[in-house]
Design an enzyme around this catalytic site. Structure first.
Site, mmCIF file in Angstrom:
data_model
loop_
_atom_site.group_PDB
_atom_site.id
_atom_site.type_symbol
_atom_site.label_atom_id
_atom_site.label_comp_id
_atom_site.label_asym_id
_atom_site.label_seq_id
_atom_site.Cartn_x
_atom_site.Cartn_y
_atom_site.Cartn_z
ATOM 1 N N ASP A 1 3.051 -4.739 8.132
ATOM 2 C CA ASP A 1 1.807 -3.993 7.795
ATOM 3 C C ASP A 1 0.350 -4.771 8.175
ATOM 4 O O ASP A 1 0.350 -5.559 7.268
ATOM 5 C CB ASP A 1 1.570 -3.105 6.478
ATOM 6 C CG ASP A 1 0.398 -2.574 6.200
ATOM 7 O OD1 ASP A 1 -0.495 -2.582 6.786
ATOM 8 O OD2 ASP A 1 0.523 -1.859 5.118
ATOM 9 N N CYS B 1 -4.712 2.408 -3.443
ATOM 10 C CA CYS B 1 -3.304 3.063 -3.052
ATOM 11 C C CYS B 1 -2.438 1.971 -3.254
ATOM 12 O O CYS B 1 -1.540 1.616 -2.544
ATOM 13 C CB CYS B 1 -3.386 3.277 -1.552
ATOM 14 S SG CYS B 1 -4.457 4.728 -1.174
ATOM 15 N N HIS C 1 0.746 -1.193 0.060
ATOM 16 C CA HIS C 1 0.040 -0.092 -0.174
ATOM 17 C C HIS C 1 0.888 1.202 -0.062
ATOM 18 O O HIS C 1 1.804 1.110 0.503
ATOM 19 C CB HIS C 1 -0.801 -0.102 1.378
ATOM 20 C CG HIS C 1 -2.048 0.690 1.483
ATOM 21 N ND1 HIS C 1 -1.736 2.130 1.757
ATOM 22 C CD2 HIS C 1 -3.209 0.709 1.290
ATOM 23 C CE1 HIS C 1 -2.950 3.006 1.666
ATOM 24 N NE2 HIS C 1 -3.749 2.192 1.480
ATOM 25 N N LYS D 1 -10.410 -0.512 10.889
ATOM 26 C CA LYS D 1 -10.639 -1.618 9.864
ATOM 27 C C LYS D 1 -10.736 -2.990 10.496
ATOM 28 O O LYS D 1 -10.880 -3.904 10.272
ATOM 29 C CB LYS D 1 -9.034 -1.683 9.069
ATOM 30 C CG LYS D 1 -8.841 -0.688 8.014
ATOM 31 C CD LYS D 1 -7.780 -1.091 7.073
ATOM 32 C CE LYS D 1 -7.125 0.270 6.316
ATOM 33 N NZ LYS D 1 -8.081 0.467 5.373
ATOM 34 N N GLN E 1 -4.497 -5.079 7.062
ATOM 35 C CA GLN E 1 -5.753 -5.988 6.742
ATOM 36 C C GLN E 1 -5.968 -7.216 7.459
ATOM 37 O O GLN E 1 -6.531 -8.018 6.964
ATOM 38 C CB GLN E 1 -5.454 -6.222 5.120
ATOM 39 C CG GLN E 1 -5.898 -4.873 4.123
ATOM 40 C CD GLN E 1 -7.039 -4.244 4.281
ATOM 41 O OE1 GLN E 1 -8.141 -5.032 4.640
ATOM 42 N NE2 GLN E 1 -7.060 -3.023 3.973
HETATM 43 C C1 LIG Z 1 -2.469 -2.844 3.491
HETATM 44 C C2 LIG Z 1 -2.931 -1.577 3.988
HETATM 45 N N1 LIG Z 1 -1.659 -0.793 4.652
HETATM 46 C C3 LIG Z 1 -2.060 0.467 5.121
HETATM 47 C C4 LIG Z 1 -3.318 1.196 4.909
HETATM 48 C C5 LIG Z 1 -3.467 2.274 5.746
HETATM 49 O O1 LIG Z 1 -4.280 2.448 6.670
HETATM 50 P P1 LIG Z 1 -4.775 3.777 7.442
HETATM 51 O O2 LIG Z 1 -5.278 4.590 6.269
HETATM 52 O O3 LIG Z 1 -5.651 3.402 8.394
HETATM 53 O O4 LIG Z 1 -3.390 4.314 7.982
HETATM 54 C C6 LIG Z 1 -4.194 0.452 4.422
HETATM 55 C C7 LIG Z 1 -5.627 1.021 4.121
HETATM 56 O O5 LIG Z 1 -6.398 0.862 3.367
HETATM 57 C C8 LIG Z 1 -4.100 -0.973 3.885
HETATM 58 O O6 LIG Z 1 -5.085 -1.594 3.222
#
Ligand SMILES: Cc1ncc(COP(=O)(O)O)c(C=O)c1O
Length: 407
Positions: free
Chosen positions: A199, A364, A121, A225, A202
């Site tokens: 990360d 993203c 992402h 999430k 998800q």
């Molecule tokens: C795999 C992954 N990493 C990071 C993020 C970023 O999360 P946040 O916007 O809650 O910081 C997302 C959000 O969709 C994501 O799907």
């Protein structure tokens, strides 16, 4: 597949019609809905306990501090950290990764390598690009294999060279639904002294996540999430590494003493939490973690994966060349697809007219989209409150959309 449909009653928002149709919410990878229990915890906190934390000695401040620190202890337990001192509250995954990339600056020198993967992402790419710019380090990316979307682990040893200082990768891909074997990858990296970050945006709310089993140095996730409020997240840092990092931001709360020229700060995690934190968010997240564990994260994982597999199977039977992304088996509850000759945004707009919330775009994941040779995909992402009936309706609507564009 476990039948968790009775839990839908816990989510007031799901009980509504959108454009005259019953709402089908399939945008859970972007954010999940909030159960009544979380809404009540927020309401109760603001009605009864609201005060600033850590610096008051009055009753309300003590209550707010106790609630905030109880949430920290709960988060430690949720991911099996060794101690609550390994839990930093952040705004979300993005801030957690930025904190690490920023605080690591002093350890990186020109020519060092930061290894990421092609399925990251933007929030697990851009903070490292900023770090690389500051330090003249280089970024490299573990390749993803075609539409199947798996990391090419047979070639991992070629990528884990002695120049690599950091490895950051996603547990579950938000657009492919790939579940990466993070314990194996982090284990191989750590043998070479590489600092690792996972990360878990998800994964944290969808399956058991155990930082000791994964063996990572850092892990970041977002409350919103996983049934929690927006604006709160968790960064786990292995104590020995976390304590050695300098503060990320300066301000109140994080200091021991301040002089006009110089300050000293508290130990981790407090030195990373400058300013008034999102106290209510932490309280809401605590309620969300309790709620998820009452259902059982193994059950949630089983349900989400089964629904993902069900949707994937139904879509793969579609006549006339639907393109499906991500692994055929062992996928998370995320399905990205493209109907031939139909833009992802058109799919999402028409599905919305029938009450179905999807997402269309690059999610993203622009570098990954380029690698796949597309600009965007449409994505359905599931959670435990979704049902096979909803998937059946979604498939029916997609068939209608396809017919509409064929005529
Ligand atoms: C795999 C992954 N990493 C990071 C993020 C970023 O999360 P946040 O916007 O809650 O910081 C997302 C959000 O969709 C994501 O799907």
């Amino acid at each position: 597949m476990s039948d968790l449909s009775s839990l839908r009653r816990d989510f007031p928002i799901l009980d509504q019609r959108v454009h005259g149709q019953p709402l089908i919410y399939f945008d859970n990878a972007a954010t999940t809905q909030k159960p009544r229990l979380v809404l009540d915890a927020l309401d109760r906190y603001y009605r009864r306990d609201n005060a600033n934390v850590h610096r008051g000695i009055h009753e309300l401040s003590n209550r707010a501090t106790a609630a905030f620190e109880a949430a920290r202890a709960r988060a430690a337990q949720f991911i099996n950290a060794r101690s609550a001192d390994e839990i930093v509250f952040t705004r979300g995954t993005t801030e957690g990764i930025n904190l690490v990339a920023q605080a690591l600056s002093a350890r990186v020198k020109s020519g060092d390598k930061i290894l990421l993967t092609e399925m990251e992402h933007h929030s697990n790419i851009v903070p490292w690009q900023l770090l690389a710019e500051r330090t003249e380090a280089n970024l490299s990316f573990l390749p993803v294999t075609g539409d199947i979307g798996l990391l090419d682990l047979n070639r991992l040893d070629e990528w884990l060279t002695k120049e690599v200082k950091f490895l950051a990768l996603t547990h579950i891909s938000n657009s492919l639904g790939t579940i990466n074997p993070v314990a194996e990858i982090c284990g191989r990296a750590r043998k070479l002294g590489i600092i690792t970050l996972v990360d878990a945006a998800q994964s944290a709310g969808h399956r058991l996540v155990d930082v000791q089993e994964i063996g990572c140095d850092f892990l970041a996730f977002s409350g919103h999430k996983m049934c929690g409020p927006t604006g709160i997240g968790v960064l786990y840092g292995r104590q020995e590494v976390l304590e050695t990092l300098p503060p990320y931001q300066g301000g109140g709360e994080m200091i021991l003493s301040v002089d006009f020229q110089k300050s000293t700060w508290k130990h981790a995690p407090h030195k990373f939490e400058a300013g008034t934190p999102d106290i209510a968010g932490a309280v809401g997240l605590h309620a969300a973690m309790d709620y998820l564990d009452k259902i059982g994260r193994a059950r949630i994982a089983e349900h989400d994966q089964a629904l993902g597999a069900y949707a994937y199977e139904k879509l793969s039977q579609f006549k006339s060349g639907i393109r499906l992304f991500g692994p055929h088996i062992g996928r998370a509850g995320v399905v990205s697809f493209l109907l031939p000759e139909v833009h992802a945004h058109d799919v999402v707009t028409l599905a919305d007219q029938r009450g179905i919330a999807l997402r269309g775009g690059h999610h993203c994941n622009q570098p990954l989209m380029r690698k796949l040779g597309v600009e965007s995909t449409a994505r359905a992402s599931f959670y435990f409150y979704n049902t096979t009936d909803e998937v059946d309706r979604f498939v029916e609507v997609l068939a209608e959309i396809q017919r509409f564009f064929a005529t």
